[in-house]
Design a protein around this motif. Structure first.
Motif, PDB file in Angstrom:
ATOM      1  N   GLY A   1       0.817  -1.213   0.000  1.00  0.00           N
ATOM      2  CA  GLY A   1       0.000   0.000   0.000  1.00  0.00           C
ATOM      3  C   GLY A   1       0.849   1.261   0.000  1.00  0.00           C
ATOM      4  N   ILE A   2       2.036   1.174  -0.587  1.00  0.00           N
ATOM      5  CA  ILE A   2       2.961   2.309  -0.689  1.00  0.00           C
ATOM      6  C   ILE A   2       3.148   2.612  -2.170  1.00  0.00           C
ATOM      7  N   THR A   3       3.270   3.892  -2.503  1.00  0.00           N
ATOM      8  CA  THR A   3       3.420   4.263  -3.908  1.00  0.00           C
ATOM      9  C   THR A   3       4.714   3.698  -4.488  1.00  0.00           C
ATOM     10  N   ILE A   4       4.682   3.416  -5.765  1.00  0.00           N
ATOM     11  CA  ILE A   4       5.861   2.903  -6.459  1.00  0.00           C
ATOM     12  C   ILE A   4       6.989   3.925  -6.400  1.00  0.00           C
ATOM     13  N   ALA A   5       6.648   5.210  -6.405  1.00  0.00           N
ATOM     14  CA  ALA A   5       7.674   6.257  -6.323  1.00  0.00           C
ATOM     15  C   ALA A   5       8.439   6.171  -5.006  1.00  0.00           C
ATOM     16  N   ASN A   6       7.734   5.986  -3.909  1.00  0.00           N
ATOM     17  CA  ASN A   6       8.402   5.876  -2.605  1.00  0.00           C
ATOM     18  C   ASN A   6       9.225   4.599  -2.506  1.00  0.00           C
ATOM     19  N   MET A   7       8.719   3.513  -3.070  1.00  0.00           N
ATOM     20  CA  MET A   7       9.480   2.261  -3.056  1.00  0.00           C
ATOM     21  C   MET A   7      10.729   2.394  -3.922  1.00  0.00           C
ATOM     22  N   SER A   8      10.629   3.115  -5.025  1.00  0.00           N
ATOM     23  CA  SER A   8      11.791   3.321  -5.900  1.00  0.00           C
ATOM     24  C   SER A   8      12.875   4.120  -5.195  1.00  0.00           C
ATOM     25  N   ILE A   9      12.466   5.108  -4.412  1.00  0.00           N
ATOM     26  CA  ILE A   9      13.433   5.902  -3.640  1.00  0.00           C
ATOM     27  C   ILE A   9      14.166   5.005  -2.648  1.00  0.00           C
ATOM     28  N   LEU A  10      13.435   4.134  -1.997  1.00  0.00           N
ATOM     29  CA  LEU A  10      14.057   3.197  -1.049  1.00  0.00           C
ATOM     30  C   LEU A  10      14.991   2.231  -1.777  1.00  0.00           C
ATOM     31  N   LYS A  11      14.513   1.655  -2.860  1.00  0.00           N
ATOM     32  CA  LYS A  11      15.294   0.665  -3.611  1.00  0.00           C
ATOM     33  C   LYS A  11      16.593   1.255  -4.153  1.00  0.00           C
ATOM     34  N   SER A  12      16.535   2.512  -4.585  1.00  0.00           N
ATOM     35  CA  SER A  12      17.720   3.145  -5.171  1.00  0.00           C
ATOM     36  C   SER A  12      18.742   3.582  -4.123  1.00  0.00           C
ATOM     37  N   GLY A  13      18.356   3.522  -2.846  1.00  0.00           N
ATOM     38  CA  GLY A  13      19.267   3.943  -1.786  1.00  0.00           C
ATOM     39  C   GLY A  13      19.255   5.431  -1.538  1.00  0.00           C
ATOM     40  N   LYS A  14      18.297   6.141  -2.124  1.00  0.00           N
ATOM     41  CA  LYS A  14      18.222   7.594  -1.962  1.00  0.00           C
ATOM     42  C   LYS A  14      17.391   8.011  -0.754  1.00  0.00           C
ATOM     43  N   ALA A  15      16.755   7.055  -0.100  1.00  0.00           N
ATOM     44  CA  ALA A  15      15.951   7.356   1.081  1.00  0.00           C
ATOM     45  C   ALA A  15      16.870   7.753   2.234  1.00  0.00           C
ATOM     46  N   LYS A  16      16.461   8.727   3.002  1.00  0.00           N
ATOM     47  CA  LYS A  16      17.233   9.180   4.164  1.00  0.00           C
ATOM     48  C   LYS A  16      16.858   8.419   5.424  1.00  0.00           C
ATOM     49  N   ALA A  17      15.681   7.786   5.400  1.00  0.00           N
ATOM     50  CA  ALA A  17      15.199   7.060   6.576  1.00  0.00           C
ATOM     51  C   ALA A  17      14.175   6.027   6.134  1.00  0.00           C
ATOM     52  N   ILE A  18      13.913   5.078   7.018  1.00  0.00           N
ATOM     53  CA  ILE A  18      12.857   4.087   6.783  1.00  0.00           C
ATOM     54  C   ILE A  18      12.192   3.802   8.121  1.00  0.00           C
ATOM     55  N   ARG A  19      10.891   3.781   8.110  1.00  0.00           N
ATOM     56  CA  ARG A  19      10.150   3.472   9.332  1.00  0.00           C
ATOM     57  C   ARG A  19      10.288   1.982   9.646  1.00  0.00           C
ATOM     58  N   PHE A  20      10.335   1.671  10.922  1.00  0.00           N
ATOM     59  CA  PHE A  20      10.396   0.265  11.315  1.00  0.00           C
ATOM     60  C   PHE A  20       9.160  -0.482  10.817  1.00  0.00           C
ATOM     61  N   SER A  21       8.018   0.176  10.802  1.00  0.00           N
ATOM     62  CA  SER A  21       6.802  -0.493  10.325  1.00  0.00           C
ATOM     63  C   SER A  21       6.916  -0.837   8.838  1.00  0.00           C
ATOM     64  N   THR A  22       7.557   0.024   8.057  1.00  0.00           N
ATOM     65  CA  THR A  22       7.770  -0.251   6.640  1.00  0.00           C
ATOM     66  C   THR A  22       8.737  -1.412   6.473  1.00  0.00           C
TER      67      THR A  22
END
Length: 73
Positions: free
Chosen positions: A26-47
């Protein structure tokens, strides 16, 4: 950044697309792409918890610490 995201490797091993994972979470593909690419600054434990449940893996399978100083030598 010394934290490497190996989500693409786990997805390939599970034969699952990023689109399918994002849909199941239930997360947008854009947000998942940011995580996958390593560009995310943080990730929630729930995620992270949801990813691990869906992919049947451990957090250490997805996130890896790489010492940049040791790699430079």
């Amino acid at each position: 950044m010394p934290i490497v995201v190996n989500l693409d490797i786990i997805l390939a091993r599970r034969k699952m697309s990023l689109t399918e994972l994002s849909s199941r979470m239930g997360i947008t593909i854009a947000n998942m792409s940011i995580l996958k690419s390593g560009k995310a600054k943080a990730i929630r434990f729930s995620t992270l918890d949801d990813i691990c449940k869906i992919l049947n893996c451990q957090p250490g399978d997805i996130l890896e610490y790489v010492d940049e100083e040791k790699e430079a030598f």
